[in-house]
Write an enzyme that holds these catalytic residues in place. Structure first.
Site, PDB file in Angstrom:
ATOM      1  N   GLU A   1      -6.685   3.102   0.272  1.00  0.00           N
ATOM      2  CA  GLU A   1      -6.574   3.971  -0.906  1.00  0.00           C
ATOM      3  C   GLU A   1      -5.944   3.265  -2.107  1.00  0.00           C
ATOM      4  OE1 GLU A   1      -5.824   8.313   0.207  1.00  0.00           O
ATOM      5  OE2 GLU A   1      -4.796   7.223   1.804  1.00  0.00           O
TER       6      GLU A   1
ATOM      7  N   SER B   1      -8.018  10.283   2.072  1.00  0.00           N
ATOM      8  CA  SER B   1      -9.252  10.176   1.291  1.00  0.00           C
ATOM      9  C   SER B   1     -10.504  10.173   2.152  1.00  0.00           C
ATOM     10  CB  SER B   1      -9.224   8.916   0.400  1.00  0.00           C
ATOM     11  OG  SER B   1      -8.169   8.996  -0.518  1.00  0.00           O
TER      12      SER B   1
ATOM     13  N   SER C   1      -8.623  14.902 -10.581  1.00  0.00           N
ATOM     14  CA  SER C   1      -8.110  15.270  -9.259  1.00  0.00           C
ATOM     15  C   SER C   1      -7.783  16.761  -9.196  1.00  0.00           C
ATOM     16  CB  SER C   1      -6.862  14.448  -8.925  1.00  0.00           C
ATOM     17  OG  SER C   1      -7.175  13.077  -8.806  1.00  0.00           O
TER      18      SER C   1
END
Length: 329
Positions: free
Chosen positions: A15, A165, A298
């Site tokens: 990530e 993720s 996000s």
């Protein structure tokens, strides 16, 4: 006097690039009237800050200080935007506690617990938090297809236990897909969690500390174009993220109450974003992220804006909350 804030980016996991995106947004929106931010890169072999001339200045890990042109900079707080290890699994949280610098994420025990999907679910179940049925595997264990399928059924999800993720996650529809999915998950972690399929509306719920209160942000409904909310759906536009979610008032209250109960049960602080699926009419807890993505696209920033909190206010609130906590201890 302005406070020096280290915005932590990078990390040691898959990530890394996502963390850079989050950190750049925090750096951009921090209120320069009150804070002087420094992007601090955390990598496997070096912790450093890059100045305007592209020169790298190493962080002194003895006290987490920075020296530029003979001037030693002491940080008042660290803004943690590292997804995965070492920012989301408790390692940095423990380090900052040792060097006595407040940081914006949860405490080290909560970070370690929530990063471990299996341990987090096992902790929450006695408190009556509904979850999927699950089956645990460690690398080297005998893989018994029949035992797995008898426990969780098909379809099911195979997940790396400590990864984010959606790395190392597969949906398994047929028995012959099970072993390849397990091998895929083992590329991310040596522990695996296999979960029963929960059919229903998926939602993401942000809970934050802001102005001294625990706040449940407007709920986001996840509608993935793919089989599930995978990496493509999260980061490459293969999903709709609908805020506020298209839920009845009753269902909204159900998942708000459950998310707040989870947050308080785990004694969380800072930002969190948890995933739930409404299965047979009831929200089921999937997982919690304690350093959620903070880019403009996000989910948690979208939710904050829908609540009426700007990104500047959101990030300032996180810094002030962690510094108040330090003063009270």
């Amino acid at each position: 006097m302005k406070k020096n804030i280290a915005v932590l980016v990078g990390g040691y996991s898959s990530e890394f690039d996502i963390s850079i995106q989050s950190g750049n947004v925090v750096y951009k929106h921090l209120d320069r009237e009150f804070y002087t931010p420094y992007l601090v890169h955390i990598t496997d072999n070096r912790w450093f800050h890059i100045d305007n001339s592209e020169k790298k200045h190493s962080i002194d890990k003895n006290d987490f200080s920075l020296t530029i042109n003979g001037n030693k900079i002491i940080f008042d707080a660290a803004f943690n935007t590292i997804h995965g290890t070492p920012g989301e699994d408790g390692l940095l949280q423990a380090y900052f506690e040792l060097v006595d610098i407040p940081q914006t994420a949860c405490d080290f025990y909560q970070a370690t617990l929530t990063f471990n999907k299996r341990d987090c679910i096992s902790t929450l179940k006695p408190y009556g938090i509904p979850t999927a049925t699950n089956y645990f595997l460690n690398k080297g264990d005998v893989i018994n297809n029949k035992a797995i399928i008898d426990t969780v059924g098909l379809p099911c999800f195979v997940k790396a236990n400590k990864a984010g993720s959606s790395y190392g996650v597969s949906k398994v529809n047929q028995e012959e897909e099970l072993l390849p999915a397990i091998e895929h998950a083992y590329k991310e972690d040596d522990e695996i969690i296999i979960e029963s399929f929960l059919s229903g509306t998926e939602v993401s719920v942000g809970v934050i500390q802001h102005n001294g209160k625990d706040i449940v942000l407007p709920i986001t409904e996840i509608v993935s174009e793919n089989d599930f909310f995978d990496y493509e759906a999260k980061y490459e536009g293969k999903s709709q993220e609908i805020t506020p979610a298209r839920l009845s008032k009753k269902d909204t209250e159900k998942v708000e109450n459950l998310a707040l109960k989870v947050y308080k049960t785990l004694k969380m602080k800072g930002f969190s974003r948890s995933e739930y699926i409404f299965h047979n009419g009831e929200p089921h807890f999937i997982e919690m992220n304690t350093t959620p993505g903070l880019s403009e696209a996000s989910i948690l920033p979208q939710q904050a804006i829908a609540y009426g909190i700007t990104l500047k206010e959101l990030f300032s609130g996180a810094i002030e909350a962690c510094m108040i906590k330090k003063k009270s201890t």
